[in-house]
Design an enzyme around this catalytic site. Sequence first.
Site, PDB file in Angstrom:
ATOM      1  N   GLY A  60       0.847  -1.184   0.000  1.00 57.10           N
ATOM      2  CA  GLY A  60       0.000   0.000   0.000  1.00 57.10           C
ATOM      3  C   GLY A  60       0.880   1.230   0.000  1.00 57.10           C
ATOM      4  O   GLY A  60       2.108   1.124   0.000  1.00 57.10           O
ATOM      5  N   GLY A  61       0.235   2.384  -0.010  1.00 56.08           N
ATOM      6  CA  GLY A  61       0.986   3.614   0.059  1.00 56.08           C
ATOM      7  C   GLY A  61       1.686   3.744   1.399  1.00 56.08           C
ATOM      8  O   GLY A  61       2.719   4.380   1.519  1.00 56.08           O
ATOM      9  N   GLY A  72       2.502   1.060   3.536  1.00 59.39           N
ATOM     10  CA  GLY A  72       3.327  -0.040   3.996  1.00 59.39           C
ATOM     11  C   GLY A  72       3.033  -1.330   3.268  1.00 59.39           C
ATOM     12  O   GLY A  72       2.410  -1.331   2.211  1.00 59.39           O
ATOM     13  N   LYS A 108      -0.283  -5.594   8.860  1.00 62.45           N
ATOM     14  CA  LYS A 108       0.170  -4.400   8.135  1.00 62.45           C
ATOM     15  C   LYS A 108       1.372  -3.797   8.834  1.00 62.45           C
ATOM     16  O   LYS A 108       1.325  -3.438  10.002  1.00 62.45           O
ATOM     17  CB  LYS A 108      -0.953  -3.382   8.052  1.00 62.45           C
ATOM     18  CG  LYS A 108      -0.651  -2.291   7.060  1.00 62.45           C
ATOM     19  CD  LYS A 108      -1.839  -1.409   6.849  1.00 62.45           C
ATOM     20  CE  LYS A 108      -1.398   0.034   6.847  1.00 62.45           C
ATOM     21  NZ  LYS A 108      -2.495   0.950   7.008  1.00 62.45           N
ATOM     22  N   ASP A 122      -9.003   8.119   2.863  1.00 63.03           N
ATOM     23  CA  ASP A 122      -8.357   7.550   1.680  1.00 63.03           C
ATOM     24  C   ASP A 122      -9.282   6.528   1.019  1.00 63.03           C
ATOM     25  O   ASP A 122      -8.907   5.380   0.801  1.00 63.03           O
ATOM     26  CB  ASP A 122      -7.020   6.918   2.068  1.00 63.03           C
ATOM     27  CG  ASP A 122      -6.115   6.669   0.860  1.00 63.03           C
ATOM     28  OD1 ASP A 122      -6.439   7.181  -0.235  1.00 63.03           O
ATOM     29  OD2 ASP A 122      -5.104   5.977   1.009  1.00 63.03           O
TER      30      ASP A 122
END
Length: 374
Positions: free
Chosen positions: A102-103, A105, A121, A219
């Site tokens: 992801g943006g 991690g 995550k 987001d």
Amino acid sequence: MTENGCLPKDNFTLALKVVTGVSVGVFLPFFMSFWLYLGLQKRRLIRTKQKFFELNGGVFLQQQIRNYSDTSKGGGGFKIFTKEELEKATNNFAAGRVLGHGGHGIVYKGVLEDKTVVAVKKSKTTEEVPTKEFAREMFILSQINHKNVVKLLGCCLEVEVPMLVYEFVSNGTLYHYIHGSRGLDSDTGFNTCLRIAVEAAEALAYMHSSASPPILHGDVKTANILLDDKLTAKVSDFGASKLAPTDEAKMATLVQGTCGYLDPEYLMTCRLTDKSDVYSFGVVLLELLTRKKALYFDGPEEDRSLVLCFMMAVKVGQHQDLLDSQVRDEMTIEALEEITHLVMRCLNMSGEERPTMKEVAERLEMHVRKQMHI
Ligand SMILES: *[C@@H]1O[C@H](CO)[C@@H](O)[C@H](O)[C@H]1NC(C)=O
Ligand SMILES: *[C@@H]1O[C@H](CO)[C@@H](O)[C@H](O)[C@H]1NC(C)=O
Ligand SMILES: *[C@@H]1O[C@H](CO)[C@@H](O)[C@H](O)[C@H]1NC(C)=O
């Protein structure tokens, strides 16, 4: 003779004594210090873990969990994991376990001791100083129990950047579902997409209205809407979200989010509101209607933004041409016009003019019900 005979023997014992003495004299301190060093290392490691744990608000979180498990509410099943537990679950964060980048991690697939499959995550860097605030957000998110929100199961705080443990959602993201190579199955048409949209909208509406203070996503995008094996929508990554700030100072937060989905008003004011999520959700709807990415790089320069492209087309009344052919086949012109109108309201420059997530969910739901009766 016997005296002489004994001499070499005595010499030998002396030599042995000297060698042994020297060996012990040299090696014992060496071993001792090595042992001491190991012990210190271990203690330093424990102290470092403890430091991070405290910095990340672990003590507060533990208290909070204990308080809740005392009452009838229970701890929400929220757990504080150790670093070792997560290393074991993810096979030491093996490359083969990576579910996605992801943006913020990397997400790993993990299997806990009790065989629960989870998504772990791990953020790349600390974007902000970890605080008690973080632990508070974690706790509030952990208490959310909505069938369309990815459940936060726990976290690990004894590392520099806290790791989050989520329920595992098996069937990829809406992004892959729309744009992936597999493509949409012909039997799961636009109506399925519409139902997924309703579920995602309901999840956001729930977070906006049912929690206090409201939880904003910040987001919203198709890549953050996960699908389970029954193609039920599960909105993920509320971890990147901010609770609605209560004081002036906190309002000027760093702009986060994804290009192509960002609320223009948020960009100007740096103030994230529930209506910023509505804007981003409008882009998600557009993506579903057109099967085009929010930003695409294969068209001419001026056509790269789906939102601008669509708005321009609406102005001249040619937006129907942009819609996906399957979508046009399945929906009536009236329904499409109504959904287009809803999308345009979501994309209004002024946040105040946009509908609430609740209204969006209700209007979309109406269309799903109508479609089922055709
Ligand atoms: C937990 O409960 C105790 C006693 O009721 C209270 O003093 C403490 O502030 C609570 N902790 C949290 C984190 O809410
Ligand atoms: C995802 O869902 C579809 C439709 O239900 C199913 O055919 C497919 O096997 C699922 N894929 C995975 C990876 O579970
Ligand atoms: C925003 O909404 C207002 C009120 O409905 C409308 O007058 C205006 O044209 C809209 N702006 C855009 C850019 O759609």
